[in-house]
Design an enzyme around this catalytic site. Structure first.
Site, PDB file in Angstrom:
ATOM      1  N   CYS A 414       0.459  -1.227  -0.093  1.00 21.40           N
ATOM      2  CA  CYS A 414       0.591  -0.022  -0.270  1.00 21.40           C
ATOM      3  C   CYS A 414       0.638   1.170   0.147  1.00 21.40           C
ATOM      4  O   CYS A 414       0.889   1.250  -1.453  1.00 21.40           O
ATOM      5  CB  CYS A 414      -0.893   0.037   0.851  1.00 21.40           C
ATOM      6  N   HIS A 541      -3.487  -4.632   0.716  1.00 30.28           N
ATOM      7  CA  HIS A 541      -2.486  -5.312   1.922  1.00 30.28           C
ATOM      8  C   HIS A 541      -1.840  -6.643   1.620  1.00 30.28           C
ATOM      9  O   HIS A 541      -3.495  -7.330   2.535  1.00 30.28           O
ATOM     10  CB  HIS A 541      -3.453  -5.058   3.355  1.00 30.28           C
ATOM     11  N   GLU A 543      -1.581  -9.720   2.910  1.00 28.57           N
ATOM     12  CA  GLU A 543      -1.386  -9.742   4.335  1.00 28.57           C
ATOM     13  C   GLU A 543      -2.917  -9.872   4.851  1.00 28.57           C
ATOM     14  O   GLU A 543      -2.914 -10.937   5.683  1.00 28.57           O
ATOM     15  CB  GLU A 543      -0.764  -9.163   5.023  1.00 28.57           C
TER      16      GLU A 543
END
Ligand code: GLN
Length: 569
Positions: A414, A541, A543
């Site tokens: 990001c 993102h 993750e």
């Protein structure tokens, strides 16, 4: 508006309109397990609840978790990561507490706004209803309206999810003034549903002061007494402690809280959270809970083979070790980047490698940008995580530059993606003063600018480009390879700015490849640098979608590249 509100409740004839039952609700179809905490915060209620949820799910149950936050914010989006840890983003764009990340990872399931509520949301709905004339002249009260609205949220989740169990985590600690109404709502819920349909679990804390060298349960006893003074009788007490507690502690808790000793459990530091579901199973915690709500026989354990297998696959003996640098401005508290830490753990299990993290505070680097190189010596890969604002930006850009030039595997997330674009624009394309509008509003060469749809947006809450969006992946690129040659993937976003389309040509001509894009808008979503061992940036993102036993491909790529850098293969 009145009709909209009326549609969801069962008792439409009520002159006072506080029915807490959704249309079509059948008591006992879904059971409730409610988790409260006592003594203090920070004892891992979120991890406990999600690991318990995993243990229950392993028995074949459909478990729907919900976190009830006591704060008045509508969501977690405006909270400082310093105070509350990471803001976790769900696929539907809800910005939640990091515990929801924990639920998604342990339960391996996608959650939505129905799995998260705050007192702010509840009050907002009540006030909207009041303004719509819904309450028919009645004065609107904490009881029954606030408690009723809370119960409605919980029962709506039961209806929508068709869950066997709704797992309710009440934020905060027993005795907090601010969660009193959540506690009262739970008391009413248990009473109305019937004790055989709701199980109240209290996670408490047993102190072991160093100067005494023994366990002290008084604080826990007082916490439990407080809970009982609210009319809440726990069915199960789980004592959290650093080390295994001694038998007399359980006896004291049992006697003080009217809880049979076999319903008092202990969870202590196990070193690895992936041990917890099986640990609870082996202690019989799930059976004890299910026994209180008559589900024990309906969902037998079946030897718990799958849980054993899950545990073994998550806890592996590492054969190698690497270090990944994480360069951000909130490195003082790892909760800020918890999903990144978890994504690396998932890779660690998959590749049998110990992944150490070196936190690099980018604000410190700003005083001396040459320090980036020094700080990055000895790391095998670097992540520049998401972020907002000006502080630490030049430090992040310096880290991206050093990774690019020295071949250190790089993953920009990001804001980290945007930093890589700025660095490349300045130092490869020669665009003087390249920057982001977020830092220098009217600068001439803002290679990162506001998203067109964000220009008119006012206010901060819930206004970013949020949630899951599709990404078109370019064939033949690193990203295409990482995602198993899929041409369309879906990941989660939380941003207001993006690559300025005016500069895409020059960036591409100088060698930057945008390998992932929004399908129908010119929003660059993945970048990479061919020729570099591993240099990738994602506007999303990555993750947030990483799960135990299913690491996110981008993180897996980074760790593999770091291994290659260190071990040559
Ligand atoms: N501040 C940047 C933006 O709003 C990046 C956001 C982030 O890293 N989550 O676009």
């Amino acid at each position: 508006m009145n009709e909209k509100f009326l549609a969801e409740i069962s008792d439409k004839s009520s002159g006072e309109r506080f029915s807490a039952f959704p249309e079509g609700y059948v008591k006992g179809r879904t059971k409730y397990v409610i988790i409260t905490g006592s003594v203090m915060s920070g004892i891992g209620k979120g991890i406990f609840s999600s690991a318990l949820g995993k243990t229950l799910k392993d028995r074949g149950m459909n478990v729907a978790p919900i976190k009830v936050e006591a704060y008045l914010n509508i969501d977690s989006g405006t909270l400082s990561p310093y105070r509350h840890g990471e803001v976790f983003v769900l696929d539907d764009g809800t910005e939640t507490d990091m515990d929801l990340g924990s639920y998604e990872r342990f339960l391996d399931t996608g959650l939505s706004k129905d799995n998260f509520t705050t007192h702010g949301q509840i009050y907002k709905r009540i006030i909207e209803k009041e303004r719509a004339g819904f309450y028919q002249g009645r004065d609107v009260q904490y009881i029954p309206h606030v408690t009723g609205e809370t119960k409605l949220v919980l029962r709506n989740l039961a209806m929508k999810s068709k869950a066997d169990i709704v797992l309710i985590e009440i934020g905060g600690t027993v005795g907090d003034y601010e969660n009193l109404f959540a506690m009262e709502s739970v008391r009413e819920l248990i009473y109305e549903e019937g004790r055989e349909n709701a199980c109240l679990v209290n996670l408490t804390y047993i102190l072991e002061p160093h100067h005494l060298g023994e366990f002290k349960s008084k604080a826990a006893q007082l916490g439990l007494r407080h809970l009982m003074s609210l009319g809440l009788q726990p069915d199960v007490v789980v004592c959290r402690s650093e080390r295994p507690i001694t038998g007399n502690v359980k006896e004291k808790i049992s006697m003080n809280a009217n809880v049979p000793i076999e319903m008092v459990f202990n969870t202590y530091d196990v070193g690895n959270i992936y041990e917890l579901p099986l640990f609870y199973r082996e202690q019989g915690l799930d059976s004890a809970i299910l026994g209180t709500i008559n589900l024990d026989r309906k969902f037998p354990v079946n030897g718990s083979k799958s849980l054993k297998d899950w545990t073994a696959r998550n806890i592996v003996e590492p054969e190698k070790e690497i270090t990944i640098g994480v360069a951000g401005k909130y490195t003082g508290t790892s909760d800020t980047y918890i999903s990144i830490v978890k994504a690396l753990e998932h890779c660690s299990a998959a590749l049998k490698v110990k992944v150490g993290i070196k936190w690099i505070e980018t604000t410190d680097l700003e005083k001396d940008l040459g320090k980036a190189e020094h700080e990055m010596s000895g790391i095998d890969g670097i992540i520049i995580p998401g972020g907002f604002g000006t502080r630490g930006v030049e430090g992040k850009i310096a880290c991206a530059g050093h990774a690019r030039k020295s071949g250190i595997p790089f993953l920009g997330i990001c804001y980290g993606f945007q930093m890589a674009v700025i660095e490349f624009a300045r130092n490869v394309c020669g665009i003087k003063g390249a920057n982001t509008e977020e830092v220098k509003k009217d600068a001439e060469n803002n290679v990162i600018c506001i998203l067109p749809e964000q220009e008119e947006v006012e206010g901060l809450g819930g206004t970013l480009r949020l949630g899951g969006f599709d990404i078109k992946v370019k064939k033949g690129t690193l990203a295409h390879e990482l995602y198993g040659k899929k041409e369309k993937v879906r990941e989660r976003f939380r941003h207001r700015f993006n690559v300025n389309t005016k500069f895409i040509d020059i960036l591409e001509k100088s060698g930057m490849v945008f390998s992932g894009m929004a399908p129908s808008k010119r929003i660059m979503q993945i970048l990479e640098l061919p020729g570099h061992p591993f240099f990738i940036g994602t506007q999303y993102h990555a993750e947030f979608t990483s799960r135990p036993l299913k690491p996110n491909p981008v993180y897996l790529g980074l760790v593999k590249a770091a291994l290659k850098r260190k071990y040559g293969k």
